[in-house]
Design an enzyme around this catalytic site. Structure first.
Site, short mmCIF file in Angstrom:
data_model
loop_
_atom_site.label_atom_id
_atom_site.label_comp_id
_atom_site.label_asym_id
_atom_site.label_seq_id
_atom_site.Cartn_x
_atom_site.Cartn_y
_atom_site.Cartn_z
N ASP A 190 8.46 2.11 -2.71
CA ASP A 190 9.04 1.46 -1.54
C ASP A 190 10.12 2.40 -1.05
O ASP A 190 10.90 2.94 -1.85
CB ASP A 190 9.62 0.09 -1.88
CG ASP A 190 9.92 -0.71 -0.60
OD1 ASP A 190 9.12 -0.63 0.34
OD2 ASP A 190 10.94 -1.41 -0.56
N PHE A 246 5.62 11.04 9.60
CA PHE A 246 5.28 9.71 10.07
C PHE A 246 6.48 8.81 9.87
O PHE A 246 7.50 9.23 9.32
CB PHE A 246 4.04 9.17 9.35
CG PHE A 246 4.19 9.05 7.85
CD1 PHE A 246 4.55 7.85 7.27
CD2 PHE A 246 3.96 10.15 7.03
CE1 PHE A 246 4.68 7.73 5.89
CE2 PHE A 246 4.09 10.03 5.65
CZ PHE A 246 4.45 8.83 5.08
#
Length: 206
Positions: A77, A162
């Site tokens: 994460d 990204f």
């Protein structure tokens, strides 16, 4: 126990799969493990990221995939922490704008830039943080963390990354999205976290 031949990456993000195959190439070769994405298991449902820290969410995802497949699993994460926003978007980075699908990254970037539109350059410090988790059947889950610091730019620059990569300006003046893949892996939050975790993978499956 039979030595596993696969280790499952708990993500549906094709960019992450590609990045992590590069970052972990050495340990995957040493252990003979094949890194496969969770999309190879279409019956698995997405894990609700209910944790309030990166480490908690990475652990939730890795352990859920481990338990569902019986295979070792990796998860991460990660997100962007902006100092003037008290560390936000943080664990909400991927959902910051509320937009999903192909337009998500552009919408998240646009909202963040709008929120910081009046913030002067000297107060735009920010960084990416990543927690990477390894969950192996019968073993305690291991979490390693990595970070990279910079400042939030005023427009997206670069096409090699990204997410928020085009916004984080590094000390050398380039954004994370202007680096080559190899340059990014060397300094990125994800590269640092998973390189640390690679030693744990090697120890578990040597």
């Amino acid at each position: 126990m039979t030595q596993p031949t696969r280790i499952v990456l708990a993500t549906r993000n094709a960019h992450k799969v590609e990045e992590l195959r590069d970052i972990l190439a050495d340990v995957l070769e040493r252990t003979g493990l094949d890194l496969v994405p969770v999309t190879d298991f279409p019956e698995l449902e997405d894990v609700v990221e209910s944790g309030v820290t990166f480490a908690a969410n990475a652990t939730l995802k890795a352990e859920a995939v481990r338990d569902a497949t019986g295979l070792p699993a990796l998860a991460d994460d990660s997100g962007l922490a902006v100092d003037v926003l008290g560390g936000s978007p943080g664990v909400f980075s991927a959902r910051w704008s509320g937009v999903s699908g192909a337009d998500k990254d552009a919408a998240n970037n646009a909202l963040l830039l709008a929120q910081l539109g009046d913030v002067p350059d000297q107060h735009r410090a920010a960084g990416f943080v990543c927690a990477a988790a390894l969950a192996v059947p019968g073993q305690d889950t291991i979490v390693r963390e990595g970070a990279v610091r910079g400042a939030l730019g005023r427009e997206p620059i670069g096409s090699n990354g990204f997410g928020y990569d085009p916004l984080l300006v590094l000390p050398d003046g380039r954004t994370l999205a202007q680096l080559t893949a190899q340059e990014k892996h060397e300094i990125s939050h994800r590269g640092r976290a998973f390189r640390a975790l690679a030693e744990d993978i090697a120890a578990a499956f040597a």
